[in-house]
Design an enzyme around this catalytic site. Structure first.
Site: not given
Ligand code: IVH
Length: 239
Positions: A2, A38, A94
């Protein structure tokens, strides 16, 4: 995994200060941080073995996800083979749906007196978690890669390098991205992308900031399930 959240400019400057302190960086050294959107979808991990897509899983409750391999095989955006990758390569990313595809899907669902989805994320989740992959195949799912899981050999030494490597292997990566040298550059990028949000065809719920150097990431490590080297800077909730 997370992500921790930032909601204000102060949260972001605190984040960068915390990183610099933890890493013991001299004031003269810059700390590069990669910023990218994100994506508001459903996280999915793709495992490639000897260049072939071997397994796809959702995050589930973080301990146990669902095996969605047969369904992911129907998603055109997901490479089924990768050339020049290590024997084992796990790509995290994603699954999402564009707003236009979501609207068209709901119109068709209504005409067929089928379930109406509340938003693109729910539509993506409902479409991926079908028992019958032929239904998933008819749904307009897309995929962005943004991180690595297990790899049998390193494919990059920076987060920006991971983006390039993923793109070279045939994955779409979230755009736009910025390699920033300080918190001010991150905040300017956040404001810019927030302004562009209506023109971006899919839902974003913020910007993720990640320490660029993977050695620094290793040193920073994790606090329970959240990396100390990354944070999600949320956008204000859409009305
Ligand atoms: S990096 C170690 N990059 O956000 C975790 N996450 O709230 C690295 N997410 O579980 C995550 N876009 O499903 C990362 N550009 C992005 C993202 C992203 C969506 C989501 C992902 C994660 C959640 C956490």
């Amino acid at each position: 995994l997370s992500l921790g959240n930032a909601f204000s400019a102060e949260d972001v400057t605190d984040f960068v200060d915390r990183l610099r302190k933890f890493l013991n960086l001299p004031a003269a050294d810059t700390l590069e941080v990669l910023a990218e959107p994100k994506i508001d979808g459903l996280s999915c991990s793709l495992r490639y073995e000897n260049g072939r897509l071997a397994q796809a899983a959702t995050r589930g409750d973080g301990e146990e996800g669902e095996d969605v391999t047969a369904n992911i095989m129907t998603v055109a955006d997901v490479p089924k083979t990768v050339k020049g990758a290590p024997d084992v390569l796990e790509v995290r990313g994603e699954i999402y749906m564009t707003r236009a595809d979501f609207d068209a899907l709901n119109t068709a669902q209504q005409a067929a007196e089928e379930k109406i989805f509340a938003n693109p994320r729910n539509a993506a989740a409902g479409s991926l978690r079908q028992l019958d992959p032929t239904i998933t195949a008819k749904r307009p799912l897309k995929f962005f890669g943004y991180a690595l899981g297990e790899t049998s050999a390193p494919i990059a030494d920076t987060q920006a390098g991971i983006r390039h490597a993923l793109a070279r292997l045939g994955f779409n990566v979230p755009e736009p991205a910025l390699l920033a040298a300080d918190a001010a550059a991150l905040l300017a990028f956040h404001e810019r992308v927030y302004g562009e949000r209506p023109d971006i065809p899919y839902d974003l719920d913020g910007i993720v900031y990640k320490v660029n150097d993977l050695d620094f990431q290793r040193r920073l490590g994790f606090v329970s399930r959240a990396p100390r080297w990354a944070i999600a800077h949320k956008f204000p909730a859409e009305q």
